[in-house]
Design a protein around this motif. Structure first.
Motif, PDB file in Angstrom:
ATOM      1  N   THR A  44      38.330  48.276  51.863  1.00  0.00           N
ATOM      2  CA  THR A  44      38.675  49.536  51.234  1.00  0.00           C
ATOM      3  C   THR A  44      39.759  49.279  50.210  1.00  0.00           C
ATOM      4  OG1 THR A  44      40.299  50.020  52.971  1.00  0.00           O
ATOM      5  CG2 THR A  44      38.070  50.901  53.258  1.00  0.00           C
ATOM      6  N   TYR A  45      39.932  50.240  49.302  1.00  0.00           N
ATOM      7  CA  TYR A  45      40.945  50.073  48.256  1.00  0.00           C
ATOM      8  C   TYR A  45      42.333  50.124  48.864  1.00  0.00           C
ATOM      9  CZ  TYR A  45      37.240  50.847  44.848  1.00  0.00           C
ATOM     10  OH  TYR A  45      36.112  50.734  44.079  1.00  0.00           O
TER      11      TYR A  45
ATOM     12  N   ASP B 285      35.974  35.092  38.693  1.00  0.00           N
ATOM     13  CA  ASP B 285      35.958  36.108  39.745  1.00  0.00           C
ATOM     14  C   ASP B 285      36.488  37.431  39.207  1.00  0.00           C
ATOM     15  OD1 ASP B 285      36.155  37.654  42.071  1.00  0.00           O
ATOM     16  OD2 ASP B 285      36.756  35.941  43.296  1.00  0.00           O
ATOM     17  N   ILE B 286      35.665  38.471  39.269  1.00  0.00           N
ATOM     18  CA  ILE B 286      36.065  39.777  38.747  1.00  0.00           C
ATOM     19  C   ILE B 286      37.275  40.344  39.485  1.00  0.00           C
ATOM     20  CG2 ILE B 286      34.514  41.123  40.236  1.00  0.00           C
ATOM     21  CD1 ILE B 286      33.903  42.885  37.792  1.00  0.00           C
TER      22      ILE B 286
ATOM     23  N   PRO C 220      31.244  47.356  42.637  1.00  0.00           N
ATOM     24  CA  PRO C 220      30.568  48.660  42.655  1.00  0.00           C
ATOM     25  C   PRO C 220      31.220  49.672  41.727  1.00  0.00           C
ATOM     26  CG  PRO C 220      31.755  48.266  44.708  1.00  0.00           C
ATOM     27  CD  PRO C 220      31.755  46.979  43.965  1.00  0.00           C
ATOM     28  N   GLU C 221      32.504  49.487  41.402  1.00  0.00           N
ATOM     29  CA  GLU C 221      33.168  50.255  40.356  1.00  0.00           C
ATOM     30  C   GLU C 221      33.638  49.269  39.298  1.00  0.00           C
ATOM     31  OE1 GLU C 221      37.033  53.176  39.522  1.00  0.00           O
ATOM     32  OE2 GLU C 221      36.481  52.654  41.578  1.00  0.00           O
ATOM     33  N   PHE C 222      33.356  49.564  38.042  1.00  0.00           N
ATOM     34  CA  PHE C 222      33.698  48.636  36.968  1.00  0.00           C
ATOM     35  C   PHE C 222      33.996  49.440  35.707  1.00  0.00           C
ATOM     36  CE2 PHE C 222      29.206  49.377  37.053  1.00  0.00           C
ATOM     37  CZ  PHE C 222      28.793  49.433  35.746  1.00  0.00           C
ATOM     38  N   THR C 223      34.533  48.750  34.708  1.00  0.00           N
ATOM     39  CA  THR C 223      34.882  49.412  33.450  1.00  0.00           C
ATOM     40  C   THR C 223      33.888  49.005  32.375  1.00  0.00           C
ATOM     41  OG1 THR C 223      37.214  49.414  34.052  1.00  0.00           O
ATOM     42  CG2 THR C 223      36.688  49.792  31.735  1.00  0.00           C
TER      43      THR C 223
ATOM     44  N   PRO D  74      42.558  45.435  39.301  1.00  0.00           N
ATOM     45  CA  PRO D  74      43.413  45.827  40.424  1.00  0.00           C
ATOM     46  C   PRO D  74      42.586  46.564  41.480  1.00  0.00           C
ATOM     47  CG  PRO D  74      44.385  46.490  38.322  1.00  0.00           C
ATOM     48  CD  PRO D  74      42.985  46.050  38.039  1.00  0.00           C
ATOM     49  N   PHE D  75      42.802  46.231  42.737  1.00  0.00           N
ATOM     50  CA  PHE D  75      42.141  46.891  43.860  1.00  0.00           C
ATOM     51  C   PHE D  75      40.627  46.736  43.823  1.00  0.00           C
ATOM     52  CE2 PHE D  75      45.844  49.455  42.477  1.00  0.00           C
ATOM     53  CZ  PHE D  75      46.705  49.136  43.522  1.00  0.00           C
ATOM     54  N   CYS D  76      40.143  45.590  43.368  1.00  0.00           N
ATOM     55  CA  CYS D  76      38.705  45.343  43.320  1.00  0.00           C
ATOM     56  C   CYS D  76      38.143  45.349  44.729  1.00  0.00           C
ATOM     57  CB  CYS D  76      38.424  44.009  42.648  1.00  0.00           C
ATOM     58  SG  CYS D  76      36.684  43.703  42.334  1.00  0.00           S
TER      59      CYS D  76
END
Length: 303
Positions: free
Chosen positions: A302-303, A288-289, A90-93, A294-296
């Motif tokens: 949760t992170y 696997d992403i 849900p958060e990516f670069t 880090p903290f995927c």
């Protein structure tokens, strides 16, 4: 995330920045929390108070192009609600770059040069091993039109008979698994209803100047000759808003400053969005992403 993958990620980011510096691009930062996400039928922006987290920096970067900045790139966080899995977070670069006076063929040449530069510097080679296959980045990339690929592997022509549900299903189940994997493979010239923010092909308005590239079966990037017509872009946004409403999805406001920038004049340009996490997955030979972020976040975590 193991230390080796974290180090590889840092080397990939460094190589990307060096490439764009050498090519005369300006690195920019645009807002992450925005009042109006781009209206696309299937992309959901996470809410952030009375605003949203961006799904892409595209609209703000095009506003900079309209102000006269000719070569721009950005690497930064983006967010898409509901996208979570081995290839999605849900958060990516996201890496995006735009060039005035360019089209999607120019952006393809940029992409070929970028991948060669990254893997020469990170792996010391123009080949990579991914999922048990050797992929040669230096060989001419496979380029197929969407029409050719669907006729060959799905048995129908989505340009002649557009069916969005069938298209999405067959792309995943029939076309993507059949794409050549000995080198990058480009699917080009999408049906006009799947144009998103791409312009239609001069002389063939049934297709859009859009391509996506796959490396080792992994979808890596999505590129356009950008739509510069303000009226056409407004119409597409309104059509997407109607589709979102019918599907019970949140309908975002129109990004009027972006549309006003188009009205003032956006030069002919090409642009692309490339998943940095997936590029690092290729460099680390992982499917696997979570192995490269880090903290995927995973469902329920949760992170």
């Amino acid at each position: 995330m193991n230390p080796g993958n974290l180090q590889t990620r840092g080397r990939v980011l460094r190589a990307v920045r060096e490439f764009f510096h050498d090519q005369g691009f300006d690195e920019v930062e645009t807002p992450v929390r925005i009042p109006a996400p781009a209206l696309e039928a299937h992309l959901d922006a996470p809410p952030s108070g009375r605003a949203w987290l961006r799904t892409s920096p595209e609209l703000h970067m095009k506003r900079l192009l309209a102000e006269g900045h000719a070569r721009l790139y950005q690497m930064g966080p983006c967010f898409r609600a509901g996208e979570c899995g081995r290839r999605h977070s849900p958060e990516f670069t996201l890496l995006e770059w735009y060039r005035a006076g360019a089209d999607y063929t120019d952006i393809l040449r940029d992409t070929e040069a970028l991948l060669l530069r990254v893997f020469r510097e990170v792996a010391g080679a123009e080949r990579l091993s991914y999922g048990g296959r050797v992929i040669d980045l230096a060989r001419p990339w496979h380029v197929l039109t969407v029409r050719e690929a669907f006729r060959r592997w799905a048995g129908w022509d989505p340009v002649a008979a557009w069916d969005p549900d069938r298209f999405d299903a067959d792309l995943v189940a029939k076309v993507e698994p059949a794409l050549p994997q000995d080198r990058p493979c480009v699917l080009a010239d999408y049906p006009a209803p799947a144009a998103a923010l791409a312009r239609l092909k001069p002389g063939d308005p049934a297709v859009a100047e859009r391509w996506e590239v796959y490396v080792g079966g992994l979808e890596l990037a999505n590129a356009f000759s950008e739509l510069c017509d303000a009226a056409a872009q407004r119409a597409r946004f309104l059509e997407a808003a109607e589709a979102r409403g019918r599907a019970g999805r949140e309908v975002y406001p129109l990004d009027e400053p972006f549309l006003q920038a188009l009205e003032r004049g956006l030069p002919p340009c090409g642009g692309i969005a490339l998943g940095i996490d997936r590029l690092v997955m290729l460099a680390c030979d992982t499917a696997d992403i979570a192995d490269v972020r880090p903290f995927c976040q995973r469902p329920g975590e949760t992170y």
